[in-house]
Design a protein around this motif. Structure first.
Motif, PDB file in Angstrom:
ATOM      1  N   PHE A 420       0.823  -1.209   0.000  1.00 46.74           N
ATOM      2  CA  PHE A 420       0.000   0.000   0.000  1.00 46.74           C
ATOM      3  C   PHE A 420       0.861   1.265   0.000  1.00 46.74           C
ATOM      4  CE2 PHE A 420      -4.535  -1.214   1.453  1.00 46.74           C
ATOM      5  CZ  PHE A 420      -4.498  -2.357   0.674  1.00 46.74           C
ATOM      6  N   GLY A 421       2.033   1.214   0.633  1.00 41.79           N
ATOM      7  CA  GLY A 421       2.897   2.387   0.671  1.00 41.79           C
ATOM      8  C   GLY A 421       3.419   2.794  -0.681  1.00 41.79           C
ATOM      9  N   GLU A 422       3.370   1.894  -1.655  1.00 38.95           N
ATOM     10  CA  GLU A 422       3.791   2.200  -3.022  1.00 38.95           C
ATOM     11  C   GLU A 422       2.604   2.207  -3.977  1.00 38.95           C
ATOM     12  OE1 GLU A 422       6.787   3.398  -3.285  1.00 38.95           O
ATOM     13  OE2 GLU A 422       8.129   1.772  -3.858  1.00 38.95           O
ATOM     14  N   GLY A 423       1.391   2.117  -3.442  1.00 39.64           N
ATOM     15  CA  GLY A 423       0.204   2.141  -4.295  1.00 39.64           C
ATOM     16  C   GLY A 423       0.017   0.885  -5.111  1.00 39.64           C
ATOM     17  N   CYS A 424       0.633  -0.235  -4.674  1.00 39.01           N
ATOM     18  CA  CYS A 424       0.596  -1.480  -5.445  1.00 39.01           C
ATOM     19  C   CYS A 424      -0.383  -2.450  -4.798  1.00 39.01           C
ATOM     20  CB  CYS A 424       1.991  -2.096  -5.508  1.00 39.01           C
ATOM     21  SG  CYS A 424       2.080  -3.612  -6.482  1.00 39.01           S
ATOM     22  N   LEU A 425      -1.380  -2.850  -5.553  1.00 35.81           N
ATOM     23  CA  LEU A 425      -2.455  -3.700  -5.046  1.00 35.81           C
ATOM     24  C   LEU A 425      -2.294  -5.122  -5.572  1.00 35.81           C
ATOM     25  CD1 LEU A 425      -5.285  -3.931  -3.658  1.00 35.81           C
ATOM     26  CD2 LEU A 425      -6.259  -3.416  -5.896  1.00 35.81           C
ATOM     27  N   HIS A 426      -2.279  -6.093  -4.649  1.00 36.20           N
ATOM     28  CA  HIS A 426      -2.281  -7.507  -5.030  1.00 36.20           C
ATOM     29  C   HIS A 426      -3.685  -8.060  -4.853  1.00 36.20           C
ATOM     30  CE1 HIS A 426       1.899  -7.627  -5.678  1.00 36.20           C
ATOM     31  NE2 HIS A 426       2.294  -7.736  -4.434  1.00 36.20           N
ATOM     32  N   VAL A 427      -4.148  -8.818  -5.814  1.00 32.77           N
ATOM     33  CA  VAL A 427      -5.446  -9.478  -5.707  1.00 32.77           C
ATOM     34  C   VAL A 427      -5.470 -10.639  -6.699  1.00 32.77           C
ATOM     35  CG1 VAL A 427      -6.520  -7.930  -7.398  1.00 32.77           C
ATOM     36  CG2 VAL A 427      -7.960  -9.155  -5.757  1.00 32.77           C
ATOM     37  N   ARG A 428      -6.027 -11.741  -6.274  1.00 28.81           N
ATOM     38  CA  ARG A 428      -6.326 -12.862  -7.179  1.00 28.81           C
ATOM     39  C   ARG A 428      -7.841 -12.985  -7.256  1.00 28.81           C
ATOM     40  NH1 ARG A 428      -1.863 -17.110  -8.101  1.00 28.81           N
ATOM     41  NH2 ARG A 428      -0.012 -15.933  -7.519  1.00 28.81           N
ATOM     42  N   ILE A 429      -8.321 -13.279  -8.457  1.00 25.15           N
ATOM     43  CA  ILE A 429      -9.743 -13.125  -8.749  1.00 25.15           C
ATOM     44  C   ILE A 429     -10.315 -14.450  -9.252  1.00 25.15           C
ATOM     45  CG2 ILE A 429     -11.417 -11.828 -10.141  1.00 25.15           C
ATOM     46  CD1 ILE A 429      -9.269  -9.599 -10.307  1.00 25.15           C
ATOM     47  N   ASP A 430     -11.548 -14.743  -8.879  1.00 26.98           N
ATOM     48  CA  ASP A 430     -12.200 -15.992  -9.304  1.00 26.98           C
ATOM     49  C   ASP A 430     -12.682 -15.858 -10.751  1.00 26.98           C
ATOM     50  OD1 ASP A 430     -14.173 -14.125  -8.691  1.00 26.98           O
ATOM     51  OD2 ASP A 430     -15.591 -15.626  -7.960  1.00 26.98           O
ATOM     52  N   PHE A 431     -11.733 -15.848 -11.669  1.00 30.06           N
ATOM     53  CA  PHE A 431     -12.060 -15.617 -13.076  1.00 30.06           C
ATOM     54  C   PHE A 431     -12.856 -16.753 -13.708  1.00 30.06           C
ATOM     55  CE2 PHE A 431      -8.282 -12.660 -13.183  1.00 30.06           C
ATOM     56  CZ  PHE A 431      -9.010 -11.525 -13.472  1.00 30.06           C
ATOM     57  N   GLY A 432     -12.839 -17.940 -13.124  1.00 35.69           N
ATOM     58  CA  GLY A 432     -13.541 -19.059 -13.749  1.00 35.69           C
ATOM     59  C   GLY A 432     -12.861 -19.535 -15.007  1.00 35.69           C
ATOM     60  N   LEU A 433     -11.526 -19.519 -14.994  1.00 37.17           N
ATOM     61  CA  LEU A 433     -10.784 -19.887 -16.203  1.00 37.17           C
ATOM     62  C   LEU A 433     -10.973 -21.341 -16.584  1.00 37.17           C
ATOM     63  CD1 LEU A 433      -7.444 -17.948 -15.599  1.00 37.17           C
ATOM     64  CD2 LEU A 433      -9.349 -17.327 -17.084  1.00 37.17           C
ATOM     65  N   ALA A 434     -11.370 -22.181 -15.630  1.00 33.66           N
ATOM     66  CA  ALA A 434     -11.561 -23.599 -15.937  1.00 33.66           C
ATOM     67  C   ALA A 434     -12.961 -23.896 -16.465  1.00 33.66           C
ATOM     68  CB  ALA A 434     -11.297 -24.439 -14.683  1.00 33.66           C
ATOM     69  N   GLU A 435     -13.782 -22.860 -16.580  1.00 35.53           N
ATOM     70  CA  GLU A 435     -15.158 -23.075 -17.019  1.00 35.53           C
ATOM     71  C   GLU A 435     -15.234 -23.166 -18.543  1.00 35.53           C
ATOM     72  OE1 GLU A 435     -17.317 -19.834 -15.412  1.00 35.53           O
ATOM     73  OE2 GLU A 435     -16.885 -20.359 -13.324  1.00 35.53           O
ATOM     74  N   ALA A 445     -14.715 -14.045 -20.361  1.00 33.59           N
ATOM     75  CA  ALA A 445     -14.949 -13.120 -19.252  1.00 33.59           C
ATOM     76  C   ALA A 445     -13.634 -12.575 -18.706  1.00 33.59           C
ATOM     77  CB  ALA A 445     -15.736 -13.835 -18.143  1.00 33.59           C
ATOM     78  N   PHE A 446     -12.602 -13.400 -18.728  1.00 32.93           N
ATOM     79  CA  PHE A 446     -11.276 -12.975 -18.282  1.00 32.93           C
ATOM     80  C   PHE A 446     -10.774 -11.827 -19.146  1.00 32.93           C
ATOM     81  CE2 PHE A 446      -6.613 -13.746 -18.963  1.00 32.93           C
ATOM     82  CZ  PHE A 446      -6.170 -13.297 -17.722  1.00 32.93           C
ATOM     83  N   ARG A 447     -10.879 -11.960 -20.452  1.00 32.12           N
ATOM     84  CA  ARG A 447     -10.427 -10.885 -21.351  1.00 32.12           C
ATOM     85  C   ARG A 447     -11.235  -9.608 -21.129  1.00 32.12           C
ATOM     86  NH1 ARG A 447      -8.021  -9.140 -25.873  1.00 32.12           N
ATOM     87  NH2 ARG A 447      -6.810 -11.040 -26.196  1.00 32.12           N
ATOM     88  N   ALA A 448     -12.526  -9.736 -21.015  1.00 32.31           N
ATOM     89  CA  ALA A 448     -13.368  -8.543 -20.842  1.00 32.31           C
ATOM     90  C   ALA A 448     -12.991  -7.800 -19.559  1.00 32.31           C
ATOM     91  CB  ALA A 448     -14.836  -8.947 -20.820  1.00 32.31           C
ATOM     92  N   PHE A 449     -12.776  -8.537 -18.487  1.00 33.78           N
ATOM     93  CA  PHE A 449     -12.416  -7.902 -17.227  1.00 33.78           C
ATOM     94  C   PHE A 449     -11.057  -7.224 -17.341  1.00 33.78           C
ATOM     95  CE2 PHE A 449     -10.412  -7.676 -13.121  1.00 33.78           C
ATOM     96  CZ  PHE A 449     -11.424  -7.281 -12.261  1.00 33.78           C
ATOM     97  N   MET A 450     -10.083  -7.917 -17.912  1.00 33.34           N
ATOM     98  CA  MET A 450      -8.735  -7.378 -18.000  1.00 33.34           C
ATOM     99  C   MET A 450      -8.704  -6.085 -18.813  1.00 33.34           C
ATOM    100  SD  MET A 450      -6.442  -9.156 -16.315  1.00 33.34           S
ATOM    101  CE  MET A 450      -4.905  -8.823 -17.164  1.00 33.34           C
ATOM    102  N   GLU A 451      -9.430  -6.040 -19.894  1.00 34.88           N
ATOM    103  CA  GLU A 451      -9.426  -4.847 -20.728  1.00 34.88           C
ATOM    104  C   GLU A 451     -10.038  -3.658 -19.982  1.00 34.88           C
ATOM    105  OE1 GLU A 451     -11.460  -6.169 -24.217  1.00 34.88           O
ATOM    106  OE2 GLU A 451      -9.626  -6.894 -25.196  1.00 34.88           O
ATOM    107  N   GLU A 452     -11.135  -3.887 -19.280  1.00 32.73           N
ATOM    108  CA  GLU A 452     -11.770  -2.787 -18.556  1.00 32.73           C
ATOM    109  C   GLU A 452     -10.917  -2.357 -17.364  1.00 32.73           C
ATOM    110  OE1 GLU A 452     -16.177  -1.662 -16.738  1.00 32.73           O
ATOM    111  OE2 GLU A 452     -15.886  -3.488 -17.913  1.00 32.73           O
ATOM    112  N   ALA A 453     -10.309  -3.338 -16.671  1.00 32.55           N
ATOM    113  CA  ALA A 453      -9.468  -3.009 -15.522  1.00 32.55           C
ATOM    114  C   ALA A 453      -8.257  -2.199 -15.943  1.00 32.55           C
ATOM    115  CB  ALA A 453      -9.027  -4.290 -14.816  1.00 32.55           C
ATOM    116  N   SER A 475       1.154  -7.676 -21.507  1.00 33.31           N
ATOM    117  CA  SER A 475       1.849  -7.029 -22.631  1.00 33.31           C
ATOM    118  C   SER A 475       0.875  -6.522 -23.684  1.00 33.31           C
ATOM    119  CB  SER A 475       2.847  -8.015 -23.263  1.00 33.31           C
ATOM    120  OG  SER A 475       3.901  -8.301 -22.373  1.00 33.31           O
ATOM    121  N   GLU A 476      -0.172  -7.289 -23.953  1.00 36.64           N
ATOM    122  CA  GLU A 476      -1.150  -6.883 -24.964  1.00 36.64           C
ATOM    123  C   GLU A 476      -1.890  -5.606 -24.561  1.00 36.64           C
ATOM    124  OE1 GLU A 476      -5.153  -8.639 -27.217  1.00 36.64           O
ATOM    125  OE2 GLU A 476      -4.160  -9.825 -25.657  1.00 36.64           O
ATOM    126  N   LEU A 477      -1.907  -5.303 -23.263  1.00 38.64           N
ATOM    127  CA  LEU A 477      -2.664  -4.152 -22.765  1.00 38.64           C
ATOM    128  C   LEU A 477      -1.826  -2.885 -22.668  1.00 38.64           C
ATOM    129  CD1 LEU A 477      -4.580  -5.981 -19.890  1.00 38.64           C
ATOM    130  CD2 LEU A 477      -5.482  -5.344 -22.138  1.00 38.64           C
TER     131      LEU A 477
END
Length: 990
Positions: A420-435, A445-453, A475-477
């Motif tokens: 937090f002192g460097e403004g860096c946020l860690h989070v892992r998300i239930d993307f449902g990649l195995a669905e 859904a993973f791509r859509a979220f990543m692009e908006e984020a 890299s693509e983003l």
């Protein structure tokens, strides 16, 4: 390459399968793997790849999260041999290192001079300096000491065409001189000068102004005002421009003392709002924790360790330093006072932590976040992606709120923590990649979220990566973050160094799609249908190579799915530590081979399920060979932050691998030890005479698959159960423990059922005899289960799960009367006790097994919770060193034992030795002796030899005591023997 490289050059399926992924979401098989022995091997490998136009990916510890170092043509693993550190120049505060050197090794070399390397990612015990340079790693203390790039003085680099250069800061006159050279070096420097001049305005205005800008190439480091520091511009290039051969690092002064100020807030966003004001007090670090992460960590501790956090649902950890403990604590208190009385959000509670053990416990929660957060509290799988985005610290609160709204809009969940002192946020998300597999709804859904984020990060002036690099994930983003001119400059920069595009293609420049090569979509499967174990099967429409075979274990925390259980390993690599203070992973600590790490074995099992490289399914020899040196210690079950249980996976695999086939001899000899022990009890002297030595003993060892170097344990002349009957003890029958009347004074005492494990009953009866005396001294009446019983452990560890389930079914029946009447069950052998607590409900899921497992206690647990308040253990008043059995460490916990020893006046030191190396049948099996002894010689056996003669050696595990007694001149005691009450005078004596 085999003609020119002295190190290992491997193109076999098994080795390639080990390196198909790193710690990211991605999977791609390399064409081959090289483990160079020295720099000459690196030169030869690069030359061969250049000559044949084959891509090359360099890799260190393999802990990259963004898909930075996997696959490609040839994968070059520098972590095995290129590990030199030194010399340390204390005056200049620098150190020379090879790329495969582990960060903690570097810090240990610097520590005698009062120095350290500032960047310290949470993987510091296994990440390599080369990997840190590749990703521009940062860690918790970048608030004080910056990123890796800020601490690199120079790099020795190799270009794909074989050119070697040493690069660093380049003053104007030096740059002009180098650019004038007529060789490849001159071409590079001339190109760097031209690139900088051509993009001068964009480099000064188009790069986000924040310390944690790790995305893209750090081309602003080439500006004249930054000294044209070529080494720092290359740091963070993810192996896409040069191969790093060595580095000179800047060291910083390490504070002699530290304190940790913990500030509690109602939620992470409010905690983030408090950061800017706290930074004015110059803390060494300022980290953020979420209550969910803390609860997840506590749930994984066998003894439910207390954390000691102040009031709140999110916390900031602010570390302060000082010349001594008092000064560090005073600075911590000053920071807490400023937070409480300042203009920003006020904490609900504060605590200044000075105790080193308490500080380590808090840091462990933070450092294991990347693993813990991969499973949400309800068991849902969570994945990286945008897991380390960074924004200016003053924008972090606003960014967090926007991010939470984005998560809600997409129906996603995740656990938030980070720098937090460097403004860096860690989070892992239930993307449902195995669905739905590759190309399914989860991937879309993973791509859509990543692009908006990515758009939200850019809107807050942030960086898509705050320390893990871009890799394939981001890299693509990069066009969302950088203007077109700077993207062109990135391409020019790469082409200067690597015009053929051979080095780590698809990263940063000309990126691979972020939704390609996703490994969760290739290894899926679940149990379908209703009920705990119905006649349902694994889904076979997703490329699984299990032949539709049901797993035998329940895998209750993984929805009954073996593939989902295997997916617990996300590659964070904690099992690759070689100076571990835990148990995991003993065989890797000895061999340092990837295939002998928990991660390596999990990757092979995953590839077995995928079926592309490992094509034989359960019959795979690659998986069998990798599992051969797994000690089944279960250390990974507790030490792995994701809870990988390789001992269970090994048993599952062996069960299917040897189905309807002849097994190794040791499976019949040691796997059936309970049966052979009962037979040996009929004539123990004769059996001992045959196994003590000579030709017959050698023949028996050969026939039984037993290591010839091992001495076979002797059978007791009188088993414990026979002694117990002779003494007048009672057994638990259908009417409950009190059905048979003992002496009147005994009948009035509360009963406790003592579990007569095979090891204590037939091989070491002195232990349960001592336990009987301890329990009776505490006021209990000891009873035994009716008939011969066994926990089934030896059949479980050898993968004979059908037999194990039949044995456990009889065990449930034998224990049913005691469990139904509420009689506690006490186990003395940690492995057997752990089998009753852990393996029993996994192999026979249901209410009865759960009740039985819940009734089982260790001796210390039982005495700590059931002994009368006025009972005190005998005063021993001795010093002791304690070897905690692996299964106790993993399943049972040691806290009750430590408390009981303290009450008995024992000054005990728990050895940080990991596994003893014998590990049940492992150390007795032919071919395992050298690894078994080497594991013991790491810490345990030298500590026992060095212990003073009057120091007690404590080891509850039969395997641990056997390893000690066969390898040293010392005799080890069980806790029950140490606490055995002194003989009391008989009535005639008084």
């Amino acid at each position: 390459m085999r003609r020119t490289v002295r190190g290992r050059v491997s193109f076999d399926a098994g080795t390639r399968a080990l390196y198909t992924t790193d710690a990211s979401n991605y999977r791609r098989a390399p064409g081959g793997v090289v483990l160079p022995r020295d720099t000459d091997d690196v030169l030869a490998t690069v030359a061969a790849c250049h000559a044949h136009g084959v891509p090359l990916v360099t890799r260190g510890g393999g802990t990259s999260v963004a898909g930075n170092a996997f696959g490609g043509g040839i994968l070059l693993d520098t972590s095995r041999h290129l590990t030199d550190v030194g010399p340390v120049d204390a005056e200049q505060r620098t150190v020379r290192v090879s790329p495969g050197a582990v960060l903690d090794t570097v810090r240990s070399a610097a520590a005698p001079y009062g120095l350290t390397f500032g960047p310290d990612p949470s993987t510091h015990a296994r990440c390599t300096v080369g990997g840190m340079i590749g990703n521009n790693a940062c860690g918790s203390h970048s608030v004080a000491w910056g990123t890796t790039a800020d601490n690199v003085e120079s790099l020795d680099v190799l270009l794909p065409d074989g050119t070697r250069m040493t690069v660093g800061a380049t003053p104007r006159d030096e740059l002009a001189r180098l650019a004038a050279r007529p060789d490849r070096t001159g071409q590079v420097y001339a190109g760097l000068r031209a690139l900088t001049e051509r993009h001068l305005a964009e480099l000064r205005t188009g790069m986000p102004e924040l310390a944690r800008r790790v995305s893209g190439y750090a081309l602003d480091r080439l500006l004249p005002e930054n000294g044209c520091h070529v080494a720092r511009a290359l740091t963070g290039s993810e192996g896409s421009c040069v191969v790093v051969l060595g580095a000179t690092l800047r060291l910083v002064e390490a504070p002699p003392a530290r304190a940790l100020t913990v500030l509690g807030y109602p939620d992470p966003a409010t905690a983030a709002d408090a950061v800017p004001a706290l930074l004015a007090h110059a803390p060494l670090t300022l980290e953020g924790l979420d209550a969910t992460l803390v609860r997840m960590w506590q749930a994984r501790q066998p003894s439910g360790a207390a954390v000691g956090l102040p009031e709140g649902a999110a916390w900031l950890l602010a570390e302060t330093g000082g010349a001594d403990d008092a000064e560090a604590a005073a600075r911590g208190r000053a920071l807490a006072a400023a937070a409480t009385g300042g203009d920003g959000p006020r904490p609900a509670g504060t605590r200044v932590v000075t105790d080193p053990a308490a500080r380590r416990r808090l840091w462990r929660i933070r450092e294991e976040g990347a693993g813990l957060a991969t499973r949400l509290p309800d068991g849902a799988e969570a994945w990286p992606g945008l897991e380390d985005a960074a924004v200016p610290p003053e924008r972090l609160g606003a960014y967090l709120r926007d991010f939470e709204r984005l998560m809600a809009a997409h129906g996603r969940r995740g656990v938030v923590y980070g720098h937090f002192g460097e403004g860096c946020l860690h989070v892992r998300i239930d993307f449902g990649l195995a669905e739905g597999g590759a190309g399914g709804e989860g991937v879309a859904a993973f791509r859509a979220f990543m692009e908006e984020a990515a758009g939200i990060v850019a809107a807050h002036g942030g960086s898509l990566s705050g320390e893990h690099g871009d890799g394939q994930s981001r890299s693509e983003l990069l066009p969302r973050m950088f203007p077109p001119g700077l993207l062109d400059a990135f391409g020019e920069f790469k082409s200067l160094w690597d015009p053929g595009g051979l080095l780590n293609p698809g990263v940063i420049v000309r990126p691979s799609p972020l939704d390609a090569d996703l490994r969760p979509a290739t290894v899926t499967g679940s149990r379908t249908g209703a009920g705990p174990r119905t006649d349902t099967g694994l889904r076979t429409d997703t490329g699984l190579r299990t032949g539709g075979v049901l797993p035998v274990f329940a895998y209750a925390e993984d929805d009954g799915s073996f593939p989902r259980a295997v997916r617990r390993c996300v590659g964070v690599g904690k099992c690759r530590q070689t100076e571990s203070t835990g148990v995991m992973c003993p065989s890797y600590m000895v061999t340092k081979e990837e295939q002998h790490s928990t991660r390596g074995r999990a990757h092979l099992l995953s590839e077995m399920l995928t079926g592309e490289l490992v094509t034989d399914g359960w019959r795979s020899t690659e998986v069998r060979d990798a599992l051969d040196l797994c000690l089944s210690c279960k250390g990974c079950k507790s030490d792995c932050p994701v809870g990988v249980d390789m001992a269970t996976y090994k048993a599952e695999f062996l069960h299917h691998h040897y189905a309807r086939r002849l097994r190794p001899a040791s499976h019949y000899s040691m796997g059936w030890l309970p049966l052979w022990s009962r037979a040996a009890a009929l004539a123990p002297r004769l059996v001992n005479a045959a196994t003590r030595g000579g030709p017959l003993a050698a023949l028996l060892k050969r026939a039984g698959g037993i290591a010839p170097e091992r001495a076979l344990p002797e059978f007791a002349e009188e088993p414990f159960t026979r002694w117990f009957r002779r003494r007048g003890g009672v057994r638990s029958g259908p009417a409950g423990p009190a059905r048979q009347a003992g002496p009147a004074r005994q009948a009035e005492r509360p009963p406790v059922l003592l579990w007569p494990d095979t090891f204590g009953n037939f091989l070491s009866p002195r232990v349960p005899r001592a336990a009987v005396e301890v329990l009776e001294d505490a006021g209990f009446r000891v009873v035994l289960p009716r008939g011969p019983v066994c926990c089934g452990l030896t059949w479980v560890s050898t993968g004979q799960l059908g037999v194990a389930r039949r044995v456990m079914t009889r065990t449930l029946a034998a224990l049913a009367p005691a469990v139904a009447s509420g009689t506690p069950v006490v186990g003395l052998e940690p492995s057997c006790t752990a089998a009753l607590r852990g393996d029993l409900p996994q192999l026979l899921p249901g209410a009865q097994a759960e009740r039985t497992a819940g009734a089982v206690h260790t001796l210390a647990e039982f005495l700590g919770t059931h002994a009368p308040p006025d009972w005190e253990p005998p005063r021993v008043n001795r010093r002791a060193i304690t070897q905690v059995h692996c299964h106790q460490h993993a399943e049972l916990g040691f806290t009750p034992d430590a408390d009981l020893l303290r009450r008995a006046g024992v000054d005990q030191e728990r050895l940080e030795s990991g596994c003893c190396g014998l590990a049940g049948n492992f150390g007795f099996e032919r071919g395992h002796y050298e690894v078994s002894r080497a594991a013991g010689e790491r810490v345990l056996l030298p500590a026992v030899r060095d212990a003073a003669p009057d120091t007690v050696v404590l080891a509850d595990g039969f395997s641990c005591r056997t390893q000690i007694e066969q390898s040293t001149a010392r005799h080890a005691l069980h806790l029950a023997e140490l606490l055995r009450p002194a003989p009391r005078p008989s009535p005639s004596d008084t």
